[in-house]
Scaffold this motif. Structure first.
Motif, mmCIF file in Angstrom:
data_model
loop_
_atom_site.group_PDB
_atom_site.id
_atom_site.type_symbol
_atom_site.label_atom_id
_atom_site.label_comp_id
_atom_site.label_asym_id
_atom_site.label_seq_id
_atom_site.Cartn_x
_atom_site.Cartn_y
_atom_site.Cartn_z
ATOM 1 N N VAL C 384 0.695 -1.249 -0.065
ATOM 2 C CA VAL C 384 -0.057 -0.001 -0.004
ATOM 3 C C VAL C 384 0.855 1.221 -0.229
ATOM 4 N N THR C 385 0.860 2.047 -1.015
ATOM 5 C CA THR C 385 1.634 3.052 -1.223
ATOM 6 C C THR C 385 0.967 4.499 -1.602
ATOM 7 N N VAL C 386 1.295 5.413 -1.319
ATOM 8 C CA VAL C 386 0.450 6.678 -1.702
ATOM 9 C C VAL C 386 1.149 7.238 -3.088
ATOM 10 N N GLN C 387 0.776 7.326 -4.214
ATOM 11 C CA GLN C 387 1.438 7.740 -5.340
ATOM 12 C C GLN C 387 0.561 8.784 -6.111
ATOM 13 N N ARG C 388 1.189 9.719 -7.282
ATOM 14 C CA ARG C 388 0.491 10.226 -7.951
ATOM 15 C C ARG C 388 -0.113 9.319 -9.295
ATOM 16 N N GLY C 389 -1.284 9.475 -9.680
ATOM 17 C CA GLY C 389 -1.577 8.810 -10.680
ATOM 18 C C GLY C 389 -2.096 7.384 -10.407
ATOM 19 N N VAL C 390 -2.469 6.705 -11.417
ATOM 20 C CA VAL C 390 -2.713 5.205 -11.063
ATOM 21 C C VAL C 390 -1.841 4.286 -10.691
ATOM 22 N N CYS C 405 0.708 -12.135 -8.414
ATOM 23 C CA CYS C 405 0.771 -10.681 -8.888
ATOM 24 C C CYS C 405 2.042 -10.237 -9.485
ATOM 25 N N GLN C 406 3.015 -10.827 -8.935
ATOM 26 C CA GLN C 406 4.379 -10.547 -9.333
ATOM 27 C C GLN C 406 4.583 -10.828 -10.555
ATOM 28 N N ASP C 407 4.080 -12.024 -11.176
ATOM 29 C CA ASP C 407 4.111 -12.175 -12.698
ATOM 30 C C ASP C 407 3.222 -11.480 -13.567
ATOM 31 N N ALA C 408 2.193 -11.025 -12.936
ATOM 32 C CA ALA C 408 0.931 -10.461 -13.831
ATOM 33 C C ALA C 408 1.347 -9.012 -14.241
ATOM 34 N N CYS C 409 2.338 -8.458 -13.573
ATOM 35 C CA CYS C 409 2.302 -6.948 -13.957
ATOM 36 C C CYS C 409 3.406 -6.947 -15.066
ATOM 37 N N PRO C 410 3.090 -6.182 -16.302
ATOM 38 C CA PRO C 410 4.041 -6.169 -17.202
ATOM 39 C C PRO C 410 5.065 -5.017 -16.826
ATOM 40 N N LYS C 411 4.963 -4.211 -16.160
ATOM 41 C CA LYS C 411 5.688 -3.078 -15.676
ATOM 42 C C LYS C 411 6.670 -3.654 -14.634
ATOM 43 N N HIS C 412 6.330 -4.575 -14.306
ATOM 44 C CA HIS C 412 7.363 -5.201 -12.824
ATOM 45 C C HIS C 412 7.054 -4.152 -11.525
ATOM 46 N N CYS C 413 5.909 -3.783 -11.714
ATOM 47 C CA CYS C 413 5.533 -2.566 -10.248
ATOM 48 C C CYS C 413 5.699 -3.716 -8.863
ATOM 49 N N ILE C 414 5.332 -5.033 -9.016
ATOM 50 C CA ILE C 414 5.144 -5.654 -7.738
ATOM 51 C C ILE C 414 6.271 -6.593 -7.704
ATOM 52 N N LYS C 415 6.705 -6.586 -6.431
ATOM 53 C CA LYS C 415 7.861 -7.563 -6.255
ATOM 54 C C LYS C 415 7.428 -8.356 -4.951
ATOM 55 N N ILE C 416 7.858 -9.723 -5.096
ATOM 56 C CA ILE C 416 7.639 -10.794 -4.035
ATOM 57 C C ILE C 416 9.079 -11.211 -3.688
ATOM 58 N N GLY C 431 6.376 2.755 -13.465
ATOM 59 C CA GLY C 431 5.416 3.248 -13.979
ATOM 60 C C GLY C 431 4.201 2.372 -14.181
ATOM 61 N N CYS C 432 2.977 2.565 -13.511
ATOM 62 C CA CYS C 432 1.877 1.603 -13.518
ATOM 63 C C CYS C 432 1.078 2.145 -14.919
ATOM 64 N N SER C 433 0.815 1.248 -15.488
ATOM 65 C CA SER C 433 -0.178 1.629 -16.845
ATOM 66 C C SER C 433 -1.619 1.611 -16.660
ATOM 67 N N GLY C 434 -1.886 0.869 -15.441
ATOM 68 C CA GLY C 434 -3.279 0.898 -14.934
ATOM 69 C C GLY C 434 -3.974 -0.159 -15.832
ATOM 70 N N CYS C 435 -3.188 -1.380 -16.300
ATOM 71 C CA CYS C 435 -3.861 -2.309 -17.274
ATOM 72 C C CYS C 435 -4.843 -3.287 -16.070
ATOM 73 N N GLY C 436 -4.778 -3.391 -15.198
ATOM 74 C CA GLY C 436 -5.626 -4.138 -14.044
ATOM 75 C C GLY C 436 -5.182 -5.725 -14.200
ATOM 76 N N MET C 437 -3.998 -6.009 -14.790
ATOM 77 C CA MET C 437 -3.682 -7.331 -14.679
ATOM 78 C C MET C 437 -3.618 -8.068 -13.288
ATOM 79 N N CYS C 438 -2.925 -7.213 -12.495
ATOM 80 C CA CYS C 438 -2.647 -7.720 -11.136
ATOM 81 C C CYS C 438 -4.070 -7.786 -10.484
ATOM 82 N N VAL C 439 -4.937 -6.998 -10.654
ATOM 83 C CA VAL C 439 -6.163 -6.964 -9.866
ATOM 84 C C VAL C 439 -6.822 -8.370 -10.205
ATOM 85 N N ALA C 440 -7.066 -8.650 -11.535
ATOM 86 C CA ALA C 440 -7.448 -9.845 -11.884
ATOM 87 C C ALA C 440 -6.702 -11.256 -11.462
#
Lengths: 111, 112, 532
Positions: C384-390, C405-416, C431-440
């Protein structure tokens, strides 16, 4: 840890409880009070309770009540669950009609 | 509310067998061919499958996988049939079981 | 009498996995199952599994079941259904009831994978029609397409109780309450959270006093219990329900092994009486193996690996492979199994009170008692972080072996990282692109996309949504917080479905910016009368 129940042990008198009317063996309709009374009647093992009351001998063959009966008996005897030996596991594992036992066939042949 | 799930969020549209009619006591009901008798009864709003031998207590579906035998009924004249795992067929007669045999059903209902 | 190299009893995840593995090495295998359908409990599981890719994470149980069956077909494994194994005798002979006859079979090796059966908690009125086991609810909903009831009370807060409650909601039932005599939720926090945000109330330290009704259940009364498990007078609560569902644990069905003379042990952490086995799943009788829940209640993921290990061990026992190959193959599987057995819910941690995660974060007591975080607790976690944008907000607070979740993010935003029990960390610089892959991808539905800069004064929250009817773009309704309470009105601005999401739809709602870290669920509804 021994599995032998010392029958000379005094477990005290039967004390009626509020939930004695609770059904435990659903198939044979046996209540918690009846199970506890059976222990005080001298049934110190699960096999004996089963033969005395028919808990576990109904249509489901103890599938639903076995664990519950064990817990109640152990508590009544004042012992830990692990000290009470499970009732014997015997063929058949599931209820099977007698006519089926009389019908042994070669596998693959006309069944 | 309909007990049958038409479309499920994960499983999608639920496919069932063709609709068939069967008898439940003296009523004619509809169900899907091949589904467990208990499912057809539940969809029709039936909760009580039998009354026990000793206390005449009502029983219905409990485990739904053929282990507990609470859902047994008299099916096509045979008692103690586990309705949760027995597939429904066209024209089946399903009767509330009283006690542990088919005879009790006749006694209680006064049927010939 | 027919002879097989390996006889497997039980066509569930462990049994089928073992059969496939053994068949790969050339063994002639037969699998007996007493049910009309194979797969054991797998086909009832509509949720996504946890773990990592090798554990089939992110894949729904019933799909894994289909894959296994296909494999069994492919390798020529014979699966005989409606076949009840009545007994296991000396010399590895089994008697099987098939239709109206008893048949004898001989195996050079035997694997018992009969699984576990549901426990029961008796209470006044528990024999009334309408009281069902959790497995019964799943069978009715997910196999037969029948809703078990309109209003249900669930007893049991372990994973089965939590997961089945959610499935009941998906099937269209109302879950009026989830009750457990324990003081803390026994299952995963994320499973509880996804229930709590839909409004299901949790009553921990409560027990069922009685079920009411004449011919069937019409109501239920629960009450709070003290430390001695007695009901505290005056705490009674009543609910109108037509069903009560019991999810109070499983006990291994190890009777066949007991009958055969295997050394057994009473192990409460494993669920009851289980056979004593070595690392290959072999019991005290050479050539007789046990795998899956029958040797210790865990999950389908571990059952499948245990099955495979036993299958390979059987192959070695019968001389189809040598000890070196056995060691190699089993080595990989054992490390996969061990990685599943880590974390907060590992066997050795059962019953322990865990206060901090491996990294040192506080475990939320509120989550364990009520099923949801208090808002101020959420910010503590690395996801849980506070950031500008999505950006992704991952409300994951327990060490559970899981990393899709780690493998889902194409921008490698998530690390385990290597240790898959680690809490996911969101990189504030990627940079999160807001694709939502991690959510799913999150099997726990614990990931949200939050954008506090969506519009002037408004934020957007993208949440996972697995219910019907699916809201439509433009629809107005209520945003609910983690406890399922309405916090503000919300408008649906985007609805995404995609085969890649596998039925986890992404719902993006627009809420006042102050609600960005509160709004976690959406309920449609007219709010003209109430909104001001």
């Amino acid at each position: 840890m021994r599995n032998v129940n010392d029958r000379s042990r005094d477990i005290g008198a039967f004390v009626p409880a509020e939930d004695d009317e609770l059904l435990i063996c659903r198939c044979e309709e046996i209540t918690k009070g009846e199970i506890r009374r059976a222990v005080h009647d001298g049934m110190f093992t699960l096999t004996e309770i089963r033969r005395y009351l028919r808990t576990g001998m109904g249509l489901c063959q103890g599938q639903t009540c076995s664990k519950l009966v064990k817990e109640i008996a152990a508590r009544e005897l004042g012992i830990v669950l692990a000290e009470l030996e499970h009732a014997a596991s015997r063929v058949p594992m599931r209820p099977i009609e007698m006519k089926v036992f009389g019908n042994e066939k070669e596998p693959g042949k006309n069944a | 509310m309909n007990s049958r799930i038409e479309e499920h969020p994960i499983l999608g549209k639920i496919e069932k067998g063709r609709r068939v009619t069967f008898w439940y006591d003296d009523k004619k009901l509809e169900g899907c061919e091949g589904e467990p008798i208990a499912a057809a009864l539940k969809a029709a709003g039936v909760m009580v499958h039998r009354h026990t031998q000793k206390y005449g207590a009502p029983r219905g579906i409990f485990c739904a996988i053929g282990r507990c035998t609470d859902c047994v009924m008299v099916v096509d004249g045979k008692p103690n049939i586990r309705t949760c795992i027995t597939p429904l067929a066209e024209g089946m007669t399903v009767q509330t079981q009283y006690g542990v045999s088919a005879k009790c059903a006749n006694k209680a209902e006064g049927m010939a | 009498m027919k002879r097989y190299d390996l006889i497997v009893v039980g066509a569930g995840p462990a049994g089928l996995s073992a059969a496939v593995e053994a068949a790969k090495y050339g063994l002639k295998v037969v699998v007996f199952d007493e049910n009309a359908n194979p797969g054991g409990q797998l086909f009832k599981q509509v949720h996504k599994f946890f773990g990592s890719k090798e554990h089939k994470a992110k894949i729904r149980g019933f799909r894994i079941g289909s894959q296994l069956l296909e494999e069994a077909n492919q390798f020529g494994v014979e699966v005989i259904l409606n076949a009840t194994v009545a007994g296991l005798f000396q010399d590895k002979e089994v008697t099987v009831r098939i239709n109206d006859s008893i048949q004898h079979y001989k195996g050079d090796a035997i694997l018992i994978a009969t699984g576990a059966a549901e426990n029961m908690v008796p209470f006044k009125g528990w024999t009334l029609p309408g009281v069902i086991g959790a497995g019964a609810a799943q069978t009715m909903m997910n196999l037969h397409g029948i809703v078990p009831g309109q209003k249900i009370l669930m007893l049991g807060s372990g994973n089965v109780g939590l997961v089945v409650s959610y499935q009941l909601l998906q099937a269209g039932c109302e879950v009026v309450a989830l009750v457990d005599a324990a003081s803390k939720i026994g299952g995963y926090g994320v499973h509880a959270a996804k229930l709590a945000r839909t409004g299901v109330p949790f009553y921990l330290s409560h027990t069922i006093i009685k079920a009411e009704g004449t011919d069937c259940v019409t109501g239920v009364t629960i009450g709070e219990v003290n430390k001695a498990w007695q009901v505290i007078p005056g705490t009674e609560k009543h609910f109108d329900v037509d069903s009560i569902c019991m999810a109070v644990g499983l006990s291994p069905m190890a009777q066949l092994l007991k009958m055969a003379g295997c050394v057994m042990e009473d192990n409460p952490k494993k669920g009851g009486q289980v056979p004593v086995c070595n690392a290959y799943g072999e019991t005290s009788i050479r050539g007789v193996f046990a795998a899956g829940d029958v040797s210790g209640v865990e999950e389908a993921s571990s059952a499948m690996i245990e099955g495979r290990i036993a299958g390979i061990a059987a192959a070695e026992y019968l001389g189809y492979i040598d000890k070196v190959t056995l060691s190699d193959k089993v080595g990989e599987l054992e490390s996969a199994l061990n990685s599943l057995r880590q974390g907060m819910f590992a066997l050795e941690n059962r019953g322990k009170c865990i206060e901090k995660t491996e990294e040192g974060y506080d475990v939320s007591l509120h989550l364990l008692q009520k099923g949801y975080f208090q808002e101020q607790e959420v910010a503590n976690y690395p996801g849980v972080t506070v950031q500008r944008g999505v950006h992704a907000v991952i409300e994951c607070s327990q060490n559970i072996p899981c990393n899709p979740c780690q493998d889902a993010c194409p921008k490698h935003c998530i690390k385990i990282g290597e240790r898959i029990t680690s809490l996911p960390v969101v990189d504030e610089n990627a940079g999160c692109s807001g694709c939502g892959m991690c959510v799913a991808a999150c099997s726990g539905q614990a990931i949200f996309l939050v954008n506090e800069d969506y519009e002037n004064g408004y934020a957007s929250v993208t949440l996972p949504y697995e219910f019907l009817p699916l809201p439509e773009k433009g629809e107005r309704g209520w945003a609910l917080d983690r406890s399922g309470s309405k916090v503000c009105t919300a408008e649906v601005v985007k609805v995404q479905t995609s085969p890649a999401f596998d039925c986890t739809n992404l719902l993006t709602i627009k809420v006042p910016v102050a609600m960005a870290m509160k709004a976690r669920f959406f309920r449609e509804g007219s709010c003209h009368a109430e909104c001001e």
